[in-house]
Design an enzyme around this catalytic site. Structure first.
Site, PDB file in Angstrom:
ATOM      1  N   HIS B 128       0.822  -1.220   0.000  1.00 26.87           N
ATOM      2  CA  HIS B 128       0.000   0.000   0.000  1.00 26.87           C
ATOM      3  C   HIS B 128       0.848   1.260   0.000  1.00 26.87           C
ATOM      4  CE1 HIS B 128      -2.158  -3.257   2.147  1.00 26.87           C
ATOM      5  NE2 HIS B 128      -3.190  -2.865   1.417  1.00 26.87           N
ATOM      6  N   ASP B 230      35.829 -30.283  14.451  1.00 27.41           N
ATOM      7  CA  ASP B 230      35.730 -31.603  13.851  1.00 27.41           C
ATOM      8  C   ASP B 230      36.777 -31.750  12.749  1.00 27.41           C
ATOM      9  OD1 ASP B 230      35.077 -33.995  12.585  1.00 27.41           O
ATOM     10  OD2 ASP B 230      32.918 -33.698  12.783  1.00 27.41           O
ATOM     11  N   HIS B 233      36.949 -35.208  10.642  1.00 32.02           N
ATOM     12  CA  HIS B 233      36.315 -35.605   9.380  1.00 32.02           C
ATOM     13  C   HIS B 233      37.207 -35.360   8.172  1.00 32.02           C
ATOM     14  CE1 HIS B 233      35.629 -31.341   8.683  1.00 32.02           C
ATOM     15  NE2 HIS B 233      35.114 -31.606   7.510  1.00 32.02           N
ATOM     16  N   HIS B 238      37.590 -35.305   3.387  1.00 30.41           N
ATOM     17  CA  HIS B 238      38.289 -34.394   2.475  1.00 30.41           C
ATOM     18  C   HIS B 238      39.577 -34.974   1.905  1.00 30.41           C
ATOM     19  CE1 HIS B 238      35.422 -31.347   3.405  1.00 30.41           C
ATOM     20  NE2 HIS B 238      35.811 -31.188   4.651  1.00 30.41           N
ATOM     21  N   ASP B 381      31.324 -31.919   2.320  1.00 27.84           N
ATOM     22  CA  ASP B 381      30.655 -31.789   3.617  1.00 27.84           C
ATOM     23  C   ASP B 381      29.142 -31.894   3.510  1.00 27.84           C
ATOM     24  OD1 ASP B 381      32.901 -31.347   5.314  1.00 27.84           O
ATOM     25  OD2 ASP B 381      33.038 -29.282   4.562  1.00 27.84           O
TER      26      ASP B 381
HETATM   27  S1  FES Z   1       1.784  -0.836   3.088  1.00 32.59           S
HETATM   28 FE1  FES Z   1       0.277  -2.297   3.447  1.00 32.59          FE
HETATM   29  S2  FES Z   1       1.450  -4.042   3.873  1.00 32.59           S
HETATM   30 FE2  FES Z   1       2.901  -2.530   3.697  1.00 32.59          FE
HETATM   31 FE   LIG Z   2      34.659 -30.211   6.036  1.00 32.85          FE
END
Ligand code: FES
Ligand SMILES: [Fe+2]
Ligand code: FES
Lengths: 109, 466
Positions: B128, B230, B233, B238, B381
């Site tokens: 709006h 970790d 792993h 890797h 990962d």
């Molecule tokens: S102006 Fe109406 S929802 Fe933002």
């Molecule tokens: Fe990793």
């Protein structure tokens, strides 16, 4: 009829001020590169205050939906849909005072 | 809405921001079993647990928002998330940073659709046309309509501000909890370790090259616990990626036993070696290795011997709950939760501002090749985390215990370093403390308890017990 609005010194360079002269809708007075501009303090788009906006690159920018109006011509840029141009009142910077012709409404320049 | 009658006297709206209160979830806290070093799998799939996480953890913790370098000028903004809450982070005209919920107080629509921008004049809602300044305040709506409504109080309406925003050495964080302790208190003495990356050179740091986003169908805690500690792993997950880039496997260096450790404060954790360049080498550019060797020498004065050896070393770090980085590889990332079984991952590359341009460029490319959605290591990962999450949809599967018990007797009480220190980086210690912190957030509804539990830095626990 020409009426006195304020002291010329009340409008610093690059600023917009709002005034509420008796018997008229609120107006905005701006100064850009020394020159004065007087226009309705009502954005042609959706009636929000232009004095709460700002001047940028020779344009009045509405702070609400960012319509931009050229100070010299009133031509609108970046218009929200349906936003017309801005019109100005005739004004004068005389003897340290700002005068404007408010009767008859603003004119598109 | 019309309690007082709709004939014109309806109650006026109260548009003040609402910051949700924390609750207490002792049943969820018990899903982390400290005595058995076990974590109940429901923490990864249960919708009730997930909603409690949003309330207890993400609505209270300080969460990473942006790097100062991403929004240098007034009006510069980025859009990010805090938990599942969409937020806009904006540089103000006075150069401070503020953040707001990205939701219009009228009907709730998003007011900012793009990821980032510069010099914004404000944010206009698409629905709006309500318009908000970069300070979040409502600037205007449609004067033709609202000006005629005498009860309309524009001044009390705005975007909901994130309750507190602060930064630490270039990194900006925010919390939705007005009562949260300061960012520095939230970190505690863990800043000692953050400075390895954030303060190893004059001039500070910056993010370069934009952000990379991707989605992984995993619970957010799997990547967070992976980065909190970790390295284990890497030797399996890797190994082939490392082989491809380095021509050899992952190697913890000769003095691993003596030097490597894990440190944890309030659930934030780092595991690190002191091999200087082990992580940096995996980016595949010898110039970067030279740069880090050199930097490490120069940083001795600022950081001391131990921390200067960790700048490019094999190491990883998580700031509780979901912000992680890899020293040496310079990849920084947030694991945004998107339901119990999904994350949105956002990744940036951090460099020292004073680094030469060609070095910055090599970091950017190196991170792309290793830790981006198409990077050699990231791909490895993601698949693991997805299956670790997904299998728990199985009703029987999710009743089964998980083992978090590596290094139960590895506490290092001799080393004079901040936080809970454990020997070696091949260890589940930091992960146990990460989940202990998670349980503290589920258990407590106040920060006094939160800051004085088991995860608090040791000397603080001692003085609190006196
Ligand atoms: S102006 Fe109406 S929802 Fe933002
Ligand atoms: Fe990793
Ligand atoms: S009210 Fe000025 S642009 Fe909409």
């Amino acid at each position: 009829m020409i009426i006195e609005i304020c002291d010329s010194a009340a409008i610093p360079e690059g600023e917009i001020r709002r005034f509420e002269p008796e018997g008229f809708a609120p107006i905005a007075v701006a100064r850009h590169e020394g020159r004065l501009y007087v226009f309705p303090d009502r954005c042609p788009h959706a009636d929000e205050s232009l004095a709460e906006g700002w001047l940028e690159d020779g344009r009045v920018v509405c702070g609400v939906h960012f319509a931009e109006f050229e100070l010299d011509t009133g031509k609108v840029h970046n218009p929200p849909v349906g936003c017309p141009n801005l019109s100005f009142f005739r004004c004068e910077d005389r003897d340290g005072k700002v005068f404007a012709t408010l009767t008859g409404g603003p004119e598109y320049v | 809405m019309c309690d007082t009658g709709c004939a014109g006297n309806a109650g006026r709206p109260n548009m003040a921001p609402v910051y949700p209160k924390a609750g207490r979830y002792p049943d969820y806290a018990r899903l982390v079993d400290r005595n058995r070093a076990q974590v109940d799998r429901r923490v990864f799939v249960d919708e009730g647990v997930y909603q409690a996480e949003l309330q207890q953890i993400f609505a209270r913790s300080w969460l990473f928002l942006a790097h100062e370098s991403q929004i240098p000028n007034p009006g510069d903004f980025i859009r990010t998330s805090m938990g599942e809450d969409d937020v806009i982070v904006v540089r103000q005209r006075d150069r401070t940073v503020r953040a707001f919920l990205n939701s219009c107080p009228h009907r709730g629509n998003r007011v900012c659709m793009v990821d980032a921008g510069s010099k914004a004049r404000g944010f206009i809602c698409n629905y709006h046309g309500w318009s908000f300044g970069i300070d979040g305040g409502l600037r205007g709506t449609d004067g033709k309509v609202y000006e005629k409504d005498e009860t309309f109080e524009k001044a009390q309406i705005g975007l909901t501000p994130v309750a507190q925003v602060d930064s630490y050495k270039g990194l900006i964080f925010g919390t939705f909890d007005p009562n949260a302790p300061s960012l520095l208190e939230f970190f505690g003495p863990f800043t000692f370790y953050l400075d390895i990356m954030l303060d190893n050179d004059e001039g500070g740091t910056e993010f370069i090259g934009g952000a990379i986003k991707s989605e992984i169908d995993c619970n957010w805690k799997f990547p967070a616990e992976n980065f909190v500690g970790d390295i284990l792993h890497a030797f399996w997950t890797h190994q082939s990626g490392a082989q491809a880039i380095l021509g050899g496997g992952v190697d913890l260096g000769k003095r691993y036993d003596e030097l490597a450790f894990q440190a944890s404060v309030y659930g934030h954790g780092i595991e690190t070696n002191l091999d200087k360049v082990g992580n940096t080498r995996t980016l595949g550019y010898p110039e970067l290795v030279d740069y880090v060797f050199d930097l490490s020498e120069r940083a001795r004065d600022r950081l001391g011997d131990l921390r200067s050896r960790a700048i490019g070393a094999i190491s990883s770090c998580t700031i509780f709950p979901n912000f992680s980085f890899l020293p040496g590889q310079n990849t920084f990332r947030v694991w945004h939760p998107r339901g119990p079984g999904k994350i949105e991952l956002v990744v940036w590359t951090l460099v020292n501002k004073n680094a030469p341009d060609h070095i910055k460029e090599l970091y950017r490319k190196g991170v792309m090749m290793t830790f981006s959605p198409g990077g050699v290591f990231e791909m490895d990962d993601g698949e693991n985390w997805e299956y670790s999450t997904r299998v728990n949809q199985g009703f029987v599967t999710r009743q089964q215990p998980l083992h978090y018990a590596l290094g139960l007797q590895s506490a290092d009480l001799d080393r004079d370093l901040p936080g809970h220190i454990h020997k070696g980086s091949l260890n589940d210690a930091n992960q146990r403390l990460f989940y202990t912190r998670w349980a503290e957030f589920m258990e407590h509804d106040n920060w006094t308890d939160l800051q004085n539990g088991e995860t608090a830095p040791p000397q603080k626990t001692a003085s609190a017990a006196e």
